[in-house]
Scaffold this active site. Structure first.
Site, PDB file in Angstrom:
ATOM      1  N   ALA A 111       0.816  -1.289  -0.125  1.00 17.55           N
ATOM      2  CA  ALA A 111      -0.151  -0.085   0.198  1.00 17.55           C
ATOM      3  C   ALA A 111       0.911   1.075   0.136  1.00 17.55           C
ATOM      4  O   ALA A 111       0.593   2.188  -0.576  1.00 17.55           O
ATOM      5  CB  ALA A 111      -0.910   0.077   1.258  1.00 17.55           C
ATOM      6  N   GLU A 112       1.924   1.126   0.801  1.00 16.59           N
ATOM      7  CA  GLU A 112       2.697   2.374   0.862  1.00 16.59           C
ATOM      8  C   GLU A 112       3.511   2.788  -0.340  1.00 16.59           C
ATOM      9  O   GLU A 112       3.591   4.011  -0.829  1.00 16.59           O
ATOM     10  CB  GLU A 112       3.586   2.353   2.093  1.00 16.59           C
ATOM     11  CG  GLU A 112       3.022   2.247   3.432  1.00 16.59           C
ATOM     12  CD  GLU A 112       2.649   3.710   3.813  1.00 16.59           C
ATOM     13  OE1 GLU A 112       2.899   4.606   3.249  1.00 16.59           O
ATOM     14  OE2 GLU A 112       2.062   3.913   5.095  1.00 16.59           O
ATOM     15  N   SER A 113       4.228   1.525  -1.026  1.00 22.52           N
ATOM     16  CA  SER A 113       5.280   2.074  -1.895  1.00 22.52           C
ATOM     17  C   SER A 113       5.127   1.326  -3.135  1.00 22.52           C
ATOM     18  O   SER A 113       5.799   1.333  -4.174  1.00 22.52           O
ATOM     19  CB  SER A 113       6.479   1.990  -1.522  1.00 22.52           C
ATOM     20  OG  SER A 113       6.766   0.657  -0.904  1.00 22.52           O
ATOM     21  N   TYR A 199      -7.171   4.133   3.616  1.00 19.84           N
ATOM     22  CA  TYR A 199      -5.850   3.664   3.927  1.00 19.84           C
ATOM     23  C   TYR A 199      -6.091   2.258   4.376  1.00 19.84           C
ATOM     24  O   TYR A 199      -5.496   1.194   4.164  1.00 19.84           O
ATOM     25  CB  TYR A 199      -4.762   4.352   4.495  1.00 19.84           C
ATOM     26  CG  TYR A 199      -3.569   3.882   4.898  1.00 19.84           C
ATOM     27  CD1 TYR A 199      -2.503   3.645   3.957  1.00 19.84           C
ATOM     28  CD2 TYR A 199      -3.307   3.162   6.187  1.00 19.84           C
ATOM     29  CE1 TYR A 199      -1.285   2.953   4.220  1.00 19.84           C
ATOM     30  CE2 TYR A 199      -1.986   2.502   6.572  1.00 19.84           C
ATOM     31  CZ  TYR A 199      -0.945   2.568   5.589  1.00 19.84           C
ATOM     32  OH  TYR A 199       0.228   1.868   5.909  1.00 19.84           O
TER      33      TYR A 199
END
Length: 208
Positions: A111-113, A199
């Site tokens: 999800a982040e990168s 998120y």
């Protein structure tokens, strides 16, 4: 008595590691004969007691012992899979060291990168786990762009949040995104921020 057939699940070793169970400190898998003996012991039918010959012997439900040596990753394809495969061993090692489910680590990184080690957000979050510089310093990361250090710092932060919020994964993810102070401010609930709620839903979807 009908013969009992056993299905033996083979866990593929991590790329570049011949014995991932032993090298990462996980318990070894049971071999076929140990599985058969354990199954027979667990499914042995008890004899009726002498005082009650009509007593029906019940077959106990066998207890399945799960050995999670590798993360049970959801299938992905293309360049993301290629990038993910580079970091599987590091993620397993750091997850074991900090007692965090490696699947959770993978979900956060995805999800982040999207497994891009050079990712940087407009807010200044860096690397695979999108650490803010202050968070990186807080957890002893010297080089925020080094994948191993970045993952180590991010997993240490997840461990801190798991302890802080008693293992409640949605709150842990909300705090990872918005900060533990924001979660505490709203009574240890997910803050009413659209970005944070989206998120949490995204990562929980990856985490499964």
């Amino acid at each position: 008595m009908a013969a009992v057939s056993l299905a033996v699940l083979l866990i593929s070793p991590v790329s570049g590691m011949e014995h991932p169970l032993q090298e990462l400190g996980f318990e070894r898998s049971l071999n076929q004969w140990e599985l058969r003996r354990t199954w027979q012991q667990q499914t042995k039918v008890a004899k009726p007691s002498p005082g009650n010959p009509q007593e029906t012997a019940k077959r106990p439900v066998p207890q399945i012992r799960r050995i999670s040596a590798v993360a049970l990753l959801k299938p992905i394809s293309g360049s993301m899979k290629t990038r993910r495969d580079r970091y599987v061993a590091i993620i397993l090692s750091e997850a074991k060291r900090h007692r965090v489910d490696p699947n959770l680590v993978h979900a956060v990184i995805q999800a982040e990168s999207a497994y891009r080690p050079n990712a940087k957000s407009p807010a200044g979050a860096c690397g695979l786990m999108q650490l803010m510089p202050a968070t990186a310093r807080r957890f002893g990361v010297r080089d925020i762009w080094d994948p191993e250090q970045n993952i180590g710092g991010g997993v240490a932060y997840l461990r801190f949040l798991l302890d802080r919020f008693s293992g409640a994964i949605p709150l842990v993810l909300a705090a990872y995104n918005a900060g533990e102070g924001a979660v505490a401010k709203y009574g240890n609930k997910i803050p009413p921020y659209r970005e944070t709620r989206e998120y949490v839903r995204k990562v929980m979807g990856y985490f499964g």
